[in-house]
Design an enzyme around this catalytic site. Sequence first.
Site, PDB file in Angstrom:
ATOM      1  N   ALA A  70      -2.986  -4.798   4.250  1.00  0.00           N
ATOM      2  CA  ALA A  70      -4.063  -4.199   3.462  1.00  0.00           C
ATOM      3  C   ALA A  70      -3.518  -3.342   2.322  1.00  0.00           C
ATOM      4  CB  ALA A  70      -4.960  -3.367   4.376  1.00  0.00           C
ATOM      5  N   HIS A  71      -4.446  -2.753   1.560  1.00  0.00           N
ATOM      6  CA  HIS A  71      -4.097  -2.017   0.342  1.00  0.00           C
ATOM      7  C   HIS A  71      -3.233  -0.798   0.623  1.00  0.00           C
ATOM      8  CE1 HIS A  71      -7.078   1.145   1.251  1.00  0.00           C
ATOM      9  NE2 HIS A  71      -7.826   0.158   1.696  1.00  0.00           N
ATOM     10  N   ASN A  72      -2.270  -0.578  -0.274  1.00  0.00           N
ATOM     11  CA  ASN A  72      -1.405   0.602  -0.275  1.00  0.00           C
ATOM     12  C   ASN A  72      -0.530   0.734   0.976  1.00  0.00           C
ATOM     13  OD1 ASN A  72      -4.062   1.705  -1.995  1.00  0.00           O
ATOM     14  ND2 ASN A  72      -2.058   2.246  -2.859  1.00  0.00           N
TER      15      ASN A  72
END
EC number: 2.3.1.191
Length: 346
Positions: free
Chosen positions: A241-243
């Site tokens: 997922a993001h980051n």
Amino acid sequence: MDFKATDIAAFLDGEIVGNGNVRVSNVSKIEEGKPGTLAFLANNKYENYIYTTKASAVLVNKSFIPREEIEATLIKVDDAYEAFASLLDLYVQSKADSKKGIEQPSYISDKAKTGENIYVGAFAYVGKNAKVGDNVKIYPQAYIGDNVTIGDDCIIYAGVKIYDDCVIGNRCILHSGAVIGSDGFGFAPQKDGSYKKIHQIGNTVLEDDVEIGANTTIDCGTMGSTLIHKGVKLDNLVQVAHNVEIGEHTVSAAQTGISGSVKVGKNCMFGGQVGIAGHITVGNNVLVGAQSGVNSSAKDDQKLLGSPAIDIRKALRAYGLIKDLPEIRKDVIHLKKEMNSGKNNK
């Protein structure tokens, strides 16, 4: 690939036992060996097959002493498994070297920069201001977005999608269907019960020697970057997922899911279907068993199992108790009956 046994022995610094002029053009399992193929024997459990295999040549350890006559030519090396892996590198490289040039129809923006000796397959797309390094192979129907940077000696297999602004290091391998830089799962709940999309304006960065499995997805950062550090290997159907940040040389088996903003350390190993909750930190050298759910931060060198994941030794003891629960239940019922019977007799 078409080599004499003596050529292979020379490449591996090995010794020939048998006909050194025999030629091989492919590889095979020792139990399924065919004439013209090369097999290997590294595990003694498979020794019986070496006496019946039809493979023309077999890699064996120098310590191997046959108990019966062997028809195949033997190539004795220090480590048969490692030597076979080296030959597979050579085999794959020889196949890859046959892919050269720009096939049509394909599209490369006139504002893109491409290195030397690249291959671009039919229906591939390379966007504006993209930078593609030397010896890169982009297979058919791959999509390379605007401003993407791809380092030297990368392989981008068919159907890979790399979104705008992403960075791919040197010697990376992206298998078919992988998606790099897709939007993170960000939505703000509204008063009317709907969700407003939070635009994801970051990117994804893969450092050198990263390999991404088929149909694995790595989201871009909401802001900033999702970082996959050098040497990371992700299996098929992994979701990052993001980051998220994944440390050097960490590996993960299929269907693992890593939630947003997780920080994973170096040299970790995740089994299949591991789930990691968002915004936690996983230290260096952490091992997580298959189907475990990690919902809190893990310190360096921990070995975890279960859902929620706990120390593997405690988890195994707990699973042992769970296995015995039906018998424990019977014993408890029996003891209750005896106790009640004793009360009634007073």
